[in-house]
Write an enzyme that holds these catalytic residues in place. Structure first.
Site, PDB file in Angstrom:
ATOM      1  N   GLU A   1      -7.793  46.479 103.865  1.00  0.00           N
ATOM      2  CA  GLU A   1      -9.047  46.047 104.493  1.00  0.00           C
ATOM      3  C   GLU A   1      -9.920  47.222 104.912  1.00  0.00           C
ATOM      4  O   GLU A   1     -11.112  47.261 104.588  1.00  0.00           O
ATOM      5  CB  GLU A   1      -8.768  45.180 105.731  1.00  0.00           C
ATOM      6  CG  GLU A   1     -10.054  44.869 106.484  1.00  0.00           C
ATOM      7  CD  GLU A   1      -9.906  43.923 107.659  1.00  0.00           C
ATOM      8  OE1 GLU A   1      -8.778  43.725 108.141  1.00  0.00           O
ATOM      9  OE2 GLU A   1     -10.943  43.389 108.082  1.00  0.00           O
TER      10      GLU A   1
ATOM     11  N   ASP B   1      -3.673  43.914 105.411  1.00  0.00           N
ATOM     12  CA  ASP B   1      -4.542  43.845 106.589  1.00  0.00           C
ATOM     13  C   ASP B   1      -3.743  44.471 107.731  1.00  0.00           C
ATOM     14  O   ASP B   1      -2.764  43.896 108.202  1.00  0.00           O
ATOM     15  CB  ASP B   1      -4.908  42.389 106.920  1.00  0.00           C
ATOM     16  CG  ASP B   1      -5.994  42.319 107.982  1.00  0.00           C
ATOM     17  OD1 ASP B   1      -6.165  43.315 108.715  1.00  0.00           O
ATOM     18  OD2 ASP B   1      -6.666  41.281 108.091  1.00  0.00           O
TER      19      ASP B   1
ATOM     20  N   ILE C   1      -4.366  45.113 110.884  1.00  0.00           N
ATOM     21  CA  ILE C   1      -4.370  44.266 112.088  1.00  0.00           C
ATOM     22  C   ILE C   1      -5.210  43.042 111.745  1.00  0.00           C
ATOM     23  O   ILE C   1      -6.441  43.130 111.662  1.00  0.00           O
ATOM     24  CB  ILE C   1      -4.972  44.975 113.324  1.00  0.00           C
ATOM     25  CG1 ILE C   1      -4.200  46.261 113.652  1.00  0.00           C
ATOM     26  CG2 ILE C   1      -4.958  44.029 114.524  1.00  0.00           C
ATOM     27  CD1 ILE C   1      -4.659  46.959 114.930  1.00  0.00           C
ATOM     28  N   ASP C   2      -4.558  41.933 111.529  1.00  0.00           N
ATOM     29  CA  ASP C   2      -5.311  40.693 111.346  1.00  0.00           C
ATOM     30  C   ASP C   2      -5.385  40.047 112.728  1.00  0.00           C
ATOM     31  O   ASP C   2      -4.347  39.831 113.373  1.00  0.00           O
ATOM     32  CB  ASP C   2      -4.630  39.757 110.344  1.00  0.00           C
ATOM     33  CG  ASP C   2      -5.508  38.538 110.098  1.00  0.00           C
ATOM     34  OD1 ASP C   2      -6.685  38.719 109.747  1.00  0.00           O
ATOM     35  OD2 ASP C   2      -5.030  37.412 110.326  1.00  0.00           O
TER      36      ASP C   2
ATOM     37  N   THR D   1      -8.145  41.426 114.756  1.00  0.00           N
ATOM     38  CA  THR D   1      -8.620  42.636 115.446  1.00  0.00           C
ATOM     39  C   THR D   1      -9.332  42.275 116.752  1.00  0.00           C
ATOM     40  O   THR D   1      -9.171  42.955 117.767  1.00  0.00           O
ATOM     41  CB  THR D   1      -9.558  43.453 114.519  1.00  0.00           C
ATOM     42  OG1 THR D   1      -8.813  43.822 113.361  1.00  0.00           O
ATOM     43  CG2 THR D   1     -10.091  44.698 115.196  1.00  0.00           C
TER      44      THR D   1
ATOM     45  N   ASP E   1      -6.790  38.891 104.346  1.00  0.00           N
ATOM     46  CA  ASP E   1      -6.468  37.981 105.456  1.00  0.00           C
ATOM     47  C   ASP E   1      -5.432  36.936 105.028  1.00  0.00           C
ATOM     48  O   ASP E   1      -4.701  36.411 105.867  1.00  0.00           O
ATOM     49  CB  ASP E   1      -7.723  37.211 105.916  1.00  0.00           C
ATOM     50  CG  ASP E   1      -8.810  38.116 106.467  1.00  0.00           C
ATOM     51  OD1 ASP E   1      -8.483  39.005 107.262  1.00  0.00           O
ATOM     52  OD2 ASP E   1      -9.990  37.923 106.110  1.00  0.00           O
TER      53      ASP E   1
HETATM   54  C1  IPD Z   1     -10.280  38.079 110.829  1.00  0.00           C
HETATM   55  C2  IPD Z   1      -9.310  37.081 111.400  1.00  0.00           C
HETATM   56  C3  IPD Z   1     -10.040  35.853 111.915  1.00  0.00           C
HETATM   57  C4  IPD Z   1     -10.862  35.217 110.829  1.00  0.00           C
HETATM   58  C5  IPD Z   1     -11.835  36.225 110.248  1.00  0.00           C
HETATM   59  C6  IPD Z   1     -11.078  37.437 109.730  1.00  0.00           C
HETATM   60  P1  IPD Z   1      -9.568  40.672 110.953  1.00  0.00           P
HETATM   61  O1  IPD Z   1      -9.580  39.181 110.267  1.00  0.00           O
HETATM   62  O2  IPD Z   1      -8.360  36.697 110.451  1.00  0.00           O
HETATM   63  O3  IPD Z   1      -9.127  34.875 112.345  1.00  0.00           O
HETATM   64  O4  IPD Z   1     -11.588  34.154 111.396  1.00  0.00           O
HETATM   65  O5  IPD Z   1     -12.506  35.600 109.172  1.00  0.00           O
HETATM   66  O6  IPD Z   1     -12.014  38.371 109.247  1.00  0.00           O
HETATM   67  O7  IPD Z   1     -10.972  41.155 110.872  1.00  0.00           O
HETATM   68  O8  IPD Z   1      -9.112  40.501 112.334  1.00  0.00           O
HETATM   69  O9  IPD Z   1      -8.653  41.440 110.067  1.00  0.00           O
END
Ligand code: IPD
Length: 249
Positions: free
Chosen positions: A70, A90, A92-93, A95, A219
């Site tokens: 990412e 990813d 940190i999913d 973030t 994600d």
């Molecule tokens: C996000 C998370 C969030 C989702 C966003 C993503 P990130 O990823 O998964 O739940 O609603 O669409 O972008 O930015 O924290 O890696």
């Protein structure tokens, strides 16, 4: 190939756990935050450091493998899926949760071979839950086998639906329309702020579905296999099964 995939998976699990220690340490500290697409699309120093750590450790052991991460892609890096073994990461999913010290945050690592996910790891270091799957071998949370819910009628279901990070008016209109459609037709809605964990909650059977408009491959790569190995499906809004050929939608 089966033995090789098990070897790739075991090594990646070790790496995810090591990365999890870094995430856990930084979770309780002040975070150094920057923005990406807009004020609500966040990245921290930890996201970048953890992605670098994961890529370095995997590259050291598997020098021929390819990577889609990412933060590297967000910084302008190349994003191409070929038939070669490709790690989709990813770091940190969730973030935004990480920034706000909400525990629903995880490391997501999927491995694609021939453009198909064959191993997936979603490690939540603060929650203490590690979800895993290897193609054909089931899905697990901390070694307990997972199965999706048996509820068939959405009106009896609990659905996860996320707001996401886009603030583009047209995109928000679609999200609100989706939210209305979902809330009208189920017991309730939830939003945990991590797509990868959301998918694992579906795999676990505590929620019947997870819906999001506008999501990235990192994600959902690992979560896709975890859901499928637990007996679920991942599809686009038309009901067509989601294929990794489509990297973004
Ligand atoms: C996000 C998370 C969030 C989702 C966003 C993503 P990130 O990823 O998964 O739940 O609603 O669409 O972008 O930015 O924290 O890696």
């Amino acid at each position: 190939m089966g033995d090789e995939i098990q070897e790739y998976f075991k090594h990646a699990l070790m790496v995810a756990k090591e990365a999890g220690e870094r995430v856990k340490t930084d979770f309780y500290r002040n975070k150094n935050i920057s923005v990406k697409e807009n004020f609500a699309d966040l990245v921290t120093e930890t996201d970048t450091a953890v992605e670098e750590l994961i890529v370095a450790k995997l590259k050291q052991r598997f020098p021929d493998h390819k990577f889609i991460g990412e933060e590297a892609v967000s910084a302008g890096g190349h994003c191409e899926l070929t038939d070669s073994p490709t790690w989709i990461i990813d770091p940190i999913d969730g973030t935004t949760n990480f920034v706000h010290s909400v525990p629903h945050t995880c490391i997501s690592i999927g491995l694609a071979v021939n453009k198909e996910i064959v191993a997936g790891i979603v490690h939540g270091p603060i929650l203490g839950e590690t979800f895993t799957a290897v193609k054909g071998h089931g899905a697990f949370c901390n070694d307990v086998k997972l199965s999706v819910s048996t509820i068939q009628d959405l009106k009896q279901g609990l659905v996860i639906i996320e707001g996401g990070t886009s603030r583009v008016p047209g995109v928000l209109d679609t999200k609100i329309a989706n939210l209305k459609k979902v809330v009208e037709n189920c017991h309730g809605i939830r939003a945990y702020g991590s797509a990868a964990l959301d998918m694992c909650f579906v795999a676990k059977g505590s929620h019947e579905a997870y819906v999001e408009h506008g999501i990235h491959v990192w994600d959902i790569a690992a979560g896709k296999l975890i859901v499928e190995e637990a007996g679920g499906i991942v599809c686009d809004p038309s009901g067509k099964l989601y294929s990794l050929d489509i990297l973004y939608y």
